[in-house]
Design an enzyme around this catalytic site. Sequence first.
Site, PDB file in Angstrom:
ATOM      1  CB  ILE A 180      -1.020   0.032   1.167  1.00 50.09           C
ATOM      2  CG1 ILE A 180      -0.336  -0.017   2.532  1.00 50.09           C
ATOM      3  CG2 ILE A 180      -2.028  -1.102   1.037  1.00 50.09           C
ATOM      4  CD1 ILE A 180      -1.272   0.302   3.711  1.00 50.09           C
ATOM      5  CG  LEU A 217      -8.505  -5.512   8.319  1.00 47.18           C
ATOM      6  CD1 LEU A 217      -9.174  -6.178   7.137  1.00 47.18           C
ATOM      7  CD2 LEU A 217      -8.652  -6.379   9.559  1.00 47.18           C
ATOM      8  CB  THR A 276      -6.272  -0.141  17.557  1.00 52.71           C
ATOM      9  OG1 THR A 276      -5.986  -0.430  18.916  1.00 52.71           O
ATOM     10  CG2 THR A 276      -5.462   1.099  17.173  1.00 52.71           C
ATOM     11  CG  ASP A 277      -8.622  -0.750  22.455  1.00 49.22           C
ATOM     12  OD1 ASP A 277      -7.518  -0.920  21.905  1.00 49.22           O
ATOM     13  OD2 ASP A 277      -9.014  -1.440  23.425  1.00 49.22           O
ATOM     14  CD  GLU A 278      -2.867  -0.729  21.363  1.00 49.32           C
ATOM     15  OE1 GLU A 278      -1.782  -0.133  21.386  1.00 49.32           O
ATOM     16  OE2 GLU A 278      -2.971  -1.959  21.257  1.00 49.32           O
ATOM     17  CE1 TYR A 290      -1.125  -0.574  15.396  1.00 47.48           C
ATOM     18  CE2 TYR A 290      -1.778  -0.595  17.716  1.00 47.48           C
ATOM     19  CZ  TYR A 290      -2.043  -0.916  16.386  1.00 47.48           C
ATOM     20  OH  TYR A 290      -3.205  -1.566  16.056  1.00 47.48           O
ATOM     21  CE  LYS A 327      -4.880   1.018  12.851  1.00 49.94           C
ATOM     22  NZ  LYS A 327      -5.051   0.286  11.548  1.00 49.94           N
ATOM     23  N   PRO A 355       8.228 -13.527  29.568  1.00 47.11           N
ATOM     24  CG  PRO A 355       8.884 -12.484  27.588  1.00 47.11           C
ATOM     25  CD  PRO A 355       8.341 -13.769  28.124  1.00 47.11           C
ATOM     26  CG  ASN A 402      -0.903  -7.789  30.655  1.00 46.96           C
ATOM     27  OD1 ASN A 402      -1.925  -7.822  29.976  1.00 46.96           O
ATOM     28  ND2 ASN A 402       0.030  -6.858  30.489  1.00 46.96           N
TER      29      ASN A 402
HETATM   30  P1  NAD Z   1      -0.982  -8.289  11.510  1.00 47.86           P
HETATM   31  O1  NAD Z   1       0.307  -7.607  11.796  1.00 47.86           O
HETATM   32  O2  NAD Z   1      -1.178  -9.710  11.936  1.00 47.86           O
HETATM   33  O3  NAD Z   1      -1.280  -8.244   9.948  1.00 47.86           O
HETATM   34  C1  NAD Z   1      -1.028  -7.120   9.147  1.00 47.86           C
HETATM   35  C2  NAD Z   1      -1.087  -7.550   7.689  1.00 47.86           C
HETATM   36  O4  NAD Z   1      -0.863  -6.375   6.895  1.00 47.86           O
HETATM   37  C3  NAD Z   1      -0.011  -8.567   7.310  1.00 47.86           C
HETATM   38  O5  NAD Z   1      -0.569  -9.586   6.515  1.00 47.86           O
HETATM   39  C4  NAD Z   1       0.996  -7.747   6.517  1.00 47.86           C
HETATM   40  O6  NAD Z   1       1.689  -8.504   5.528  1.00 47.86           O
HETATM   41  C5  NAD Z   1       0.094  -6.686   5.891  1.00 47.86           C
HETATM   42  N1  NAD Z   1       0.834  -5.466   5.573  1.00 47.86           N
HETATM   43  C6  NAD Z   1       1.678  -4.775   6.402  1.00 47.86           C
HETATM   44  N2  NAD Z   1       2.201  -3.729   5.740  1.00 47.86           N
HETATM   45  C7  NAD Z   1       1.666  -3.748   4.486  1.00 47.86           C
HETATM   46  C8  NAD Z   1       1.813  -2.918   3.348  1.00 47.86           C
HETATM   47  N3  NAD Z   1       2.651  -1.871   3.358  1.00 47.86           N
HETATM   48  N4  NAD Z   1       1.100  -3.201   2.233  1.00 47.86           N
HETATM   49  C9  NAD Z   1       0.262  -4.273   2.211  1.00 47.86           C
HETATM   50  N5  NAD Z   1       0.114  -5.117   3.248  1.00 47.86           N
HETATM   51  C10 NAD Z   1       0.796  -4.855   4.373  1.00 47.86           C
HETATM   52  O7  NAD Z   1      -2.096  -7.342  12.137  1.00 47.86           O
HETATM   53  P2  NAD Z   1      -3.490  -7.702  12.810  1.00 47.86           P
HETATM   54  O8  NAD Z   1      -3.283  -7.933  14.250  1.00 47.86           O
HETATM   55  O9  NAD Z   1      -4.186  -8.717  11.993  1.00 47.86           O
HETATM   56  O10 NAD Z   1      -4.231  -6.289  12.669  1.00 47.86           O
HETATM   57  C11 NAD Z   1      -4.966  -5.972  11.493  1.00 47.86           C
HETATM   58  C12 NAD Z   1      -5.572  -4.597  11.625  1.00 47.86           C
HETATM   59  O11 NAD Z   1      -6.436  -4.554  12.752  1.00 47.86           O
HETATM   60  C13 NAD Z   1      -4.543  -3.490  11.831  1.00 47.86           C
HETATM   61  O12 NAD Z   1      -4.949  -2.361  11.119  1.00 47.86           O
HETATM   62  C14 NAD Z   1      -4.590  -3.235  13.333  1.00 47.86           C
HETATM   63  O13 NAD Z   1      -4.238  -1.897  13.616  1.00 47.86           O
HETATM   64  C15 NAD Z   1      -6.045  -3.500  13.636  1.00 47.86           C
HETATM   65  N6  NAD Z   1      -6.320  -3.977  14.998  1.00 47.86           N
HETATM   66  C16 NAD Z   1      -5.620  -5.009  15.549  1.00 47.86           C
HETATM   67  C17 NAD Z   1      -5.926  -5.458  16.825  1.00 47.86           C
HETATM   68  C18 NAD Z   1      -5.211  -6.634  17.449  1.00 47.86           C
HETATM   69  O14 NAD Z   1      -5.447  -6.934  18.617  1.00 47.86           O
HETATM   70  N7  NAD Z   1      -4.357  -7.342  16.743  1.00 47.86           N
HETATM   71  C19 NAD Z   1      -6.955  -4.830  17.558  1.00 47.86           C
HETATM   72  C20 NAD Z   1      -7.652  -3.767  16.952  1.00 47.86           C
HETATM   73  C21 NAD Z   1      -7.331  -3.362  15.674  1.00 47.86           C
HETATM   74  P1  TYD Z   2       0.385  -7.108  23.113  1.00 45.07           P
HETATM   75  O1  TYD Z   2      -0.090  -8.477  22.793  1.00 45.07           O
HETATM   76  O2  TYD Z   2       1.680  -6.635  22.548  1.00 45.07           O
HETATM   77  O3  TYD Z   2      -0.805  -6.102  22.737  1.00 45.07           O
HETATM   78  P2  TYD Z   2      -0.971  -4.512  23.048  1.00 45.07           P
HETATM   79  O4  TYD Z   2       0.306  -3.953  23.499  1.00 45.07           O
HETATM   80  O5  TYD Z   2      -1.367  -3.997  21.709  1.00 45.07           O
HETATM   81  O6  TYD Z   2      -2.042  -4.433  24.074  1.00 45.07           O
HETATM   82  O7  TYD Z   2       0.493  -6.965  24.698  1.00 45.07           O
HETATM   83  C1  TYD Z   2      -0.610  -7.215  25.556  1.00 45.07           C
HETATM   84  C2  TYD Z   2      -0.174  -6.879  26.968  1.00 45.07           C
HETATM   85  O8  TYD Z   2       0.847  -7.818  27.370  1.00 45.07           O
HETATM   86  C3  TYD Z   2       0.460  -5.498  27.090  1.00 45.07           C
HETATM   87  O9  TYD Z   2       0.097  -4.936  28.348  1.00 45.07           O
HETATM   88  C4  TYD Z   2       1.958  -5.782  27.087  1.00 45.07           C
HETATM   89  C5  TYD Z   2       2.062  -7.147  27.736  1.00 45.07           C
HETATM   90  N1  TYD Z   2       3.200  -7.991  27.259  1.00 45.07           N
HETATM   91  C6  TYD Z   2       4.087  -8.549  28.197  1.00 45.07           C
HETATM   92  O10 TYD Z   2       3.946  -8.372  29.429  1.00 45.07           O
HETATM   93  N2  TYD Z   2       5.129  -9.296  27.728  1.00 45.07           N
HETATM   94  C7  TYD Z   2       5.334  -9.515  26.395  1.00 45.07           C
HETATM   95  O11 TYD Z   2       6.319 -10.194  26.023  1.00 45.07           O
HETATM   96  C8  TYD Z   2       4.401  -8.951  25.456  1.00 45.07           C
HETATM   97  C9  TYD Z   2       4.586  -9.155  23.974  1.00 45.07           C
HETATM   98  C10 TYD Z   2       3.346  -8.198  25.944  1.00 45.07           C
END
Ligand code: NAD
Ligand code: TYD
Length: 359
Positions: A68, A89, A138-140, A163, A167, A218, A262
């Site tokens: 993208i 996404l 994301t909620d972040e 991050y 977003k 960790p 956690n």
């Molecule tokens: P992920 O890191 O598992 O997947 C991201 C995907 O995007 C991968 O397949 C990667 O190859 C692709 N990608 C990255 N850069 C790209 C680029 N430049 N061009 C095309 N493709 C690219 O992420 P996820 O956890 O599946 O999250 C997906 C979406 O949902 C994100 O936008 C994230 O911000 C949002 N989100 C994630 C969570 C969560 O808990 N994981 C929660 C809320 C929202």
């Molecule tokens: P993570 O899965 O990275 O999601 P996010 O930071 O987006 O919430 O982490 C979830 C929680 O776990 C966060 O409070 C950070 C903590 N964490 C650890 O304590 N140890 C670890 O190695 C990782 C990856 C996360």
Amino acid sequence: MKDKKPNTLNLLITGGAGFIGSHVVRHFVTNYPAYHVYNLDALTYAGNLENLKDVAKEDNYTFIKGDIKDIPFIDELFDYYRFDVVIHLAAESHVDRSITNPNDFIETNVLGTANLLNAFKRIWINHFEGKQFLHISTDEVYGSLGKTGLFKETTAYDPQSPYAASKAASDQMVRAYANTYGLPYKITNCSNNYGPNQFPEKLIPLFIHNIQNNKELPVYGDGQYTRDWLYVTDHAKAIDTVFHKGKIGETYNIGGLNEWTNIDLIHLLCEQLDLKLGRPKGTASKLITFVKDRAGHDKRYAIDASKIQDELGWYPEMTFEQGLSKTVDWYLDNTNWLKNVTSGAYQAYYDKMYGKQED
Ligand code: NAD
Ligand code: TYD
């Protein structure tokens, strides 16, 4: 360019080879045979086509490898396929990586989103009826909560990590394109997801992998950080609900109504893994190691999901105990998937983040 499908709703899903994206792609391909799903993914370290091997040959599915960030490529793609809908996404998604390399997040999450918005706007401006740009966030973006309170759609943005800031910026670009050009959008802001196919850099899959391999767990800081966990297929269903029933120009918060510190979550995971691996009770929890805290670590996230519940009728279906058990089973049954994604570059990342450990 691959064949384009006339007379159908052409739906572009970006990041469909990643964790959440692969569940969203599967959901739309299997539930909506009348739509054609194009999955655009750069296949970064987090993208894996193995996640979608069960739907790869479906008639209503096409994979497109691409970035993208590549403006000429994106423009050509939109000119050719004329996507009616974008479900966006693709992103850099891991907070720890954003602390090490913030620019990757600005480039993909902010500029990449702008490239998609520009292409979508260019082909549909003055003809936006029936079109939709559904931005997955994301909620972040809302920052960090104290002991009480919930994030609502009206909560002011206050992102704390690179991050989250990237977003938040992408969400605001989407809204600015609506205000300025009339671009029809919806935004969803979701809490932490868990489930099969999540890359083992995030808490739950990382800890499952480490317990299996008797490696340290960790825990950052004192472990008293709180997240609201949602099973990934419930998120895919929420995206479907917002896509079909949500209002253009609206934002919907999505959450699991499921807050865990956690350390409590880690103890539950340890108990489940001891049981499933046939190890004596208490084996896994001995691996818990408190390590240096994440920089700028957000204390608590929690979602008020009443808007999507009351207005659109979506509720999470999976209980946390069931979902976690299914997730653990999936990782234990898919050791080859884990082996493939944790070879090579993953090892270098792990050593850099957590220090080298004996296998
Ligand atoms: P992920 O890191 O598992 O997947 C991201 C995907 O995007 C991968 O397949 C990667 O190859 C692709 N990608 C990255 N850069 C790209 C680029 N430049 N061009 C095309 N493709 C690219 O992420 P996820 O956890 O599946 O999250 C997906 C979406 O949902 C994100 O936008 C994230 O911000 C949002 N989100 C994630 C969570 C969560 O808990 N994981 C929660 C809320 C929202
Ligand atoms: P993570 O899965 O990275 O999601 P996010 O930071 O987006 O919430 O982490 C979830 C929680 O776990 C966060 O409070 C950070 C903590 N964490 C650890 O304590 N140890 C670890 O190695 C990782 C990856 C996360």
